[in-house]
Design a protein around this motif. Structure first.
Motif, PDB file in Angstrom:
ATOM      1  N   ASP A   1      -6.979   8.206  -4.986  1.00  0.00           N
ATOM      2  CA  ASP A   1      -7.262   9.566  -5.447  1.00  0.00           C
ATOM      3  C   ASP A   1      -6.116  10.493  -5.072  1.00  0.00           C
ATOM      4  OD1 ASP A   1      -9.792   8.917  -6.487  1.00  0.00           O
ATOM      5  OD2 ASP A   1     -10.716   9.106  -4.506  1.00  0.00           O
ATOM      6  N   VAL A   2      -5.674  11.285  -6.045  1.00  0.00           N
ATOM      7  CA  VAL A   2      -4.608  12.259  -5.829  1.00  0.00           C
ATOM      8  C   VAL A   2      -5.141  13.635  -6.204  1.00  0.00           C
ATOM      9  CG1 VAL A   2      -2.215  12.897  -6.291  1.00  0.00           C
ATOM     10  CG2 VAL A   2      -2.910  10.498  -6.430  1.00  0.00           C
ATOM     11  N   LEU A   3      -5.085  14.555  -5.249  1.00  0.00           N
ATOM     12  CA  LEU A   3      -5.591  15.910  -5.472  1.00  0.00           C
ATOM     13  C   LEU A   3      -4.488  16.788  -6.035  1.00  0.00           C
ATOM     14  CD1 LEU A   3      -7.872  17.998  -5.087  1.00  0.00           C
ATOM     15  CD2 LEU A   3      -7.068  18.335  -2.739  1.00  0.00           C
ATOM     16  N   VAL A   4      -4.780  17.427  -7.183  1.00  0.00           N
ATOM     17  CA  VAL A   4      -3.822  18.314  -7.834  1.00  0.00           C
ATOM     18  C   VAL A   4      -4.535  19.604  -8.210  1.00  0.00           C
ATOM     19  CG1 VAL A   4      -2.520  16.355  -8.765  1.00  0.00           C
ATOM     20  CG2 VAL A   4      -4.270  17.459 -10.178  1.00  0.00           C
ATOM     21  N   SER A   5      -3.748  20.607  -8.552  1.00  0.00           N
ATOM     22  CA  SER A   5      -4.322  21.868  -9.011  1.00  0.00           C
ATOM     23  C   SER A   5      -5.071  21.658 -10.320  1.00  0.00           C
ATOM     24  CB  SER A   5      -3.211  22.903  -9.205  1.00  0.00           C
ATOM     25  OG  SER A   5      -3.712  24.031  -9.885  1.00  0.00           O
ATOM     26  N   ARG A   6      -6.144  22.405 -10.501  1.00  0.00           N
ATOM     27  CA  ARG A   6      -6.941  22.270 -11.729  1.00  0.00           C
ATOM     28  C   ARG A   6      -6.159  22.714 -12.967  1.00  0.00           C
ATOM     29  NH1 ARG A   6     -11.344  27.243 -11.346  1.00  0.00           N
ATOM     30  NH2 ARG A   6      -9.841  28.934 -11.124  1.00  0.00           N
ATOM     31  N   THR A   7      -5.030  23.386 -12.788  1.00  0.00           N
ATOM     32  CA  THR A   7      -4.239  23.844 -13.928  1.00  0.00           C
ATOM     33  C   THR A   7      -3.335  22.744 -14.489  1.00  0.00           C
ATOM     34  OG1 THR A   7      -2.437  24.639 -12.507  1.00  0.00           O
ATOM     35  CG2 THR A   7      -4.218  26.192 -12.997  1.00  0.00           C
ATOM     36  N   ARG A   8      -3.291  21.582 -13.824  1.00  0.00           N
ATOM     37  CA  ARG A   8      -2.404  20.506 -14.283  1.00  0.00           C
ATOM     38  C   ARG A   8      -3.014  19.750 -15.454  1.00  0.00           C
ATOM     39  NH1 ARG A   8       1.091  18.240 -10.830  1.00  0.00           N
ATOM     40  NH2 ARG A   8       1.749  17.125 -12.711  1.00  0.00           N
ATOM     41  N   ARG A   9      -2.193  19.489 -16.484  1.00  0.00           N
ATOM     42  CA  ARG A   9      -2.599  18.646 -17.606  1.00  0.00           C
ATOM     43  C   ARG A   9      -2.232  17.209 -17.259  1.00  0.00           C
ATOM     44  NH1 ARG A   9      -0.162  22.178 -22.637  1.00  0.00           N
ATOM     45  NH2 ARG A   9      -1.870  23.704 -22.808  1.00  0.00           N
TER      46      ARG A   9
ATOM     47  N   SER B   1       0.827  -1.208   0.000  1.00  0.00           N
ATOM     48  CA  SER B   1       0.000   0.000   0.000  1.00  0.00           C
ATOM     49  C   SER B   1       0.863   1.261   0.000  1.00  0.00           C
ATOM     50  CB  SER B   1      -0.943  -0.004   1.214  1.00  0.00           C
ATOM     51  OG  SER B   1      -0.218  -0.109   2.422  1.00  0.00           O
ATOM     52  N   GLU B   2       1.975   1.235   0.752  1.00  0.00           N
ATOM     53  CA  GLU B   2       2.875   2.385   0.769  1.00  0.00           C
ATOM     54  C   GLU B   2       3.464   2.638  -0.615  1.00  0.00           C
ATOM     55  OE1 GLU B   2       6.982   3.946   3.001  1.00  0.00           O
ATOM     56  OE2 GLU B   2       6.376   1.845   3.114  1.00  0.00           O
ATOM     57  N   GLU B   3       3.841   1.567  -1.316  1.00  0.00           N
ATOM     58  CA  GLU B   3       4.415   1.723  -2.648  1.00  0.00           C
ATOM     59  C   GLU B   3       3.397   2.259  -3.639  1.00  0.00           C
ATOM     60  OE1 GLU B   3       7.646  -1.900  -1.971  1.00  0.00           O
ATOM     61  OE2 GLU B   3       5.787  -2.250  -3.108  1.00  0.00           O
ATOM     62  N   ARG B   4       2.150   1.848  -3.521  1.00  0.00           N
ATOM     63  CA  ARG B   4       1.106   2.372  -4.402  1.00  0.00           C
ATOM     64  C   ARG B   4       0.868   3.864  -4.130  1.00  0.00           C
ATOM     65  NH1 ARG B   4      -4.040   0.188  -3.808  1.00  0.00           N
ATOM     66  NH2 ARG B   4      -4.541   0.145  -6.019  1.00  0.00           N
ATOM     67  N   LEU B   5       0.870   4.241  -2.855  1.00  0.00           N
ATOM     68  CA  LEU B   5       0.692   5.658  -2.519  1.00  0.00           C
ATOM     69  C   LEU B   5       1.810   6.506  -3.121  1.00  0.00           C
ATOM     70  CD1 LEU B   5      -0.334   5.322   1.235  1.00  0.00           C
ATOM     71  CD2 LEU B   5      -1.811   6.136  -0.600  1.00  0.00           C
ATOM     72  N   HIS B   6       3.048   6.061  -2.922  1.00  0.00           N
ATOM     73  CA  HIS B   6       4.184   6.829  -3.425  1.00  0.00           C
ATOM     74  C   HIS B   6       4.196   6.854  -4.952  1.00  0.00           C
ATOM     75  CE1 HIS B   6       6.391   7.964   0.197  1.00  0.00           C
ATOM     76  NE2 HIS B   6       6.043   6.795   0.704  1.00  0.00           N
ATOM     77  N   ALA B   7       3.798   5.754  -5.578  1.00  0.00           N
ATOM     78  CA  ALA B   7       3.749   5.727  -7.039  1.00  0.00           C
ATOM     79  C   ALA B   7       2.718   6.727  -7.571  1.00  0.00           C
ATOM     80  CB  ALA B   7       3.423   4.312  -7.516  1.00  0.00           C
ATOM     81  N   ALA B   8       1.544   6.760  -6.954  1.00  0.00           N
ATOM     82  CA  ALA B   8       0.505   7.701  -7.395  1.00  0.00           C
ATOM     83  C   ALA B   8       0.963   9.142  -7.223  1.00  0.00           C
ATOM     84  CB  ALA B   8      -0.784   7.445  -6.616  1.00  0.00           C
ATOM     85  N   LEU B   9       1.633   9.432  -6.108  1.00  0.00           N
ATOM     86  CA  LEU B   9       2.122  10.792  -5.878  1.00  0.00           C
ATOM     87  C   LEU B   9       3.224  11.165  -6.862  1.00  0.00           C
ATOM     88  CD1 LEU B   9       2.184  10.851  -1.972  1.00  0.00           C
ATOM     89  CD2 LEU B   9       0.778  12.306  -3.442  1.00  0.00           C
TER      90      LEU B   9
ATOM     91  N   GLU C   1       2.114  20.871  -3.674  1.00  0.00           N
ATOM     92  CA  GLU C   1       2.383  19.530  -4.180  1.00  0.00           C
ATOM     93  C   GLU C   1       1.102  18.696  -4.177  1.00  0.00           C
ATOM     94  OE1 GLU C   1       5.451  18.038  -5.220  1.00  0.00           O
ATOM     95  OE2 GLU C   1       5.918  20.166  -5.393  1.00  0.00           O
ATOM     96  N   PRO C   2       1.030  17.693  -5.058  1.00  0.00           N
ATOM     97  CA  PRO C   2      -0.120  16.777  -5.012  1.00  0.00           C
ATOM     98  C   PRO C   2      -0.223  16.099  -3.654  1.00  0.00           C
ATOM     99  CG  PRO C   2       1.144  16.482  -7.037  1.00  0.00           C
ATOM    100  CD  PRO C   2       1.958  17.388  -6.154  1.00  0.00           C
ATOM    101  N   MET C   3      -1.438  15.694  -3.313  1.00  0.00           N
ATOM    102  CA  MET C   3      -1.665  15.035  -2.022  1.00  0.00           C
ATOM    103  C   MET C   3      -2.716  13.948  -2.190  1.00  0.00           C
ATOM    104  SD  MET C   3      -3.762  18.148  -0.173  1.00  0.00           S
ATOM    105  CE  MET C   3      -2.709  19.394  -0.945  1.00  0.00           C
ATOM    106  N   ILE C   4      -2.659  12.941  -1.336  1.00  0.00           N
ATOM    107  CA  ILE C   4      -3.642  11.867  -1.347  1.00  0.00           C
ATOM    108  C   ILE C   4      -4.964  12.391  -0.790  1.00  0.00           C
ATOM    109  CG2 ILE C   4      -4.206   9.558  -0.497  1.00  0.00           C
ATOM    110  CD1 ILE C   4      -1.863   9.631  -2.437  1.00  0.00           C
TER     111      ILE C   4
ATOM    112  N   THR D   1      -1.205  14.340   2.723  1.00  0.00           N
ATOM    113  CA  THR D   1      -2.590  13.874   2.724  1.00  0.00           C
ATOM    114  C   THR D   1      -3.536  15.054   2.905  1.00  0.00           C
ATOM    115  OG1 THR D   1      -1.806  11.827   3.766  1.00  0.00           O
ATOM    116  CG2 THR D   1      -4.170  12.236   3.819  1.00  0.00           C
ATOM    117  N   ALA D   2      -4.658  15.034   2.204  1.00  0.00           N
ATOM    118  CA  ALA D   2      -5.660  16.084   2.354  1.00  0.00           C
ATOM    119  C   ALA D   2      -6.255  16.031   3.756  1.00  0.00           C
ATOM    120  CB  ALA D   2      -6.760  15.924   1.309  1.00  0.00           C
TER     121      ALA D   2
END
Length: 337
Positions: free
Chosen positions: A122-130, A65-73, A95-98, A156-157
């Protein structure tokens, strides 16, 4: 050798030494691993694997689970540039956050599924990111990114934002209600903070969210009232009248009070900062009206009642002591609420 090749590449066994064995393509190349070797090692049956575009796991077998979190980030952090026409703001620079269910699981909510059972993170990012969702990395764009909370080293959010992002995609009314109720009952956040996030996300028009919010507010209100009752009794304050309406005889409604000491002219209101009923005086206006009548209004924040009840009891005790030295307040009607 070309200009992209490091002068002193590090041995491969150093790459994951003491760290989470998840690296981007760019990081591997910086360590002297050429693209051809990366591709060879990530072939089926090889010692590495590609978890997400440009993100690699340096061992075979299922990721933790830790590796999946870091990969998504890592995917969200290094893939997809910002939209050039958008001005850079403090929110877009964060920065992006879970977020979502994965964030709630990190915060410790038992109503959230275990991290390993989640099909997506789910990873939260700014709406300006492509950036697009891919694999188990689900991209959530937001206009106003909160300040991330570090949970076991993972950005984390905060719980209210994670709840709102979960409710935006979760159609199970019972699950939404369980999550919101546990968040408030378990002291992870205040009910008002959750409602603000749900309102910001324009989710309060969805029937299953509205039903969950009704239950949430009732839960939060009951907890706050119990904490106020415990504070009064636990710190030796005089017994007040509980849950009353104050009105002028034949006149307007002065306010709903959670506790009132008529002999001291002191009223306490649990301040959740929610909109007041239509036609009721604004907060500052009715505070001034009460003061003109000789009544001191003490507002208690739910967080203070939860985390610093002794401090709140001192504020109320000071108001009661000052009230004992004042002229008696004007006569008001005291009605049960």
């Amino acid at each position: 050798m070309n200009h992209d090749t490091p002068l002193s590449p590090l041995p491969l066994h150093h790459l994951a030494d003491g760290r989470c064995p998840v690296l981007t393509t760019a990081a591997l190349r910086a360590h002297g691993v050429p693209p051809a070797e990366i591709a060879e090692r990530c072939r089926p049956g090889g010692p590495w694997q590609q978890l997400l575009p440009g993100v690699h796991l340096l061992h075979p077998g299922p990721p933790t689970s830790e590796e999946r979190l870091h990969a998504a980030l890592l995917y969200a952090r290094y893939r997809g540039p910002a939209v050039p026409s958008q001005p850079r703001s403090a929110e877009s620079a964060r920065e992006p956050m879970i977020t979502g269910l994965a964030a709630l699981a990190l915060h410790g909510l038992t109503a959230a599924p275990p991290l390993l059972s989640l099909a997506r993170i789910d990873v939260l990012v700014s709406r300006t990111r492509r950036l697009r969702s891919v694999g188990f990395a689900s991209i959530v764009r937001g206009a106003d990114l909160p300040v991330a909370v570090e949970v076991t080293g993972v950005p984390t959010a905060p719980v209210p934002r994670a709840l709102a992002d979960t409710a935006a995609s979760l159609m199970d009314a019972a699950a939404v209600r369980r999550l919101l109720t546990e968040a408030v009952r378990g002291g992870y956040c205040e009910a008002a903070a959750v409602v603000r996030e749900l309102s910001r996300a324009r989710l309060l028009t969805r029937p299953h969210v509205v039903d969950a919010v009704d239950a949430l507010m009732a839960e939060g209100r009951a907890l706050d009232e119990q904490r106020l009752y415990d504070m009064v009794n636990g710190f030796g304050l005089p017994d007040p009248l509980w849950n009353v309406d104050l009105r002028l005889p034949g006149g307007p409604h002065l306010g709903e009070m959670d506790a009132y000491w008529p002999e001291y002219g002191v009223a306490v209101e649990i301040d959740t900062r929610t909109p007041r009923p239509s036609g009721e005086a604004p907060r500052d206006a009715y505070r001034e009206q009460l003061e003109r009548l000789g009544i001191t209004l003490v507002r208690c924040r739910p967080r203070t009642l939860r985390e610093a009840p002794e401090q709140q009891a001192t504020v109320v005790r000071t108001a009661l002591m000052a009230g004992a030295d004042r002229e008696p307040p004007a006569y008001v009607l005291i009605l049960p609420r």
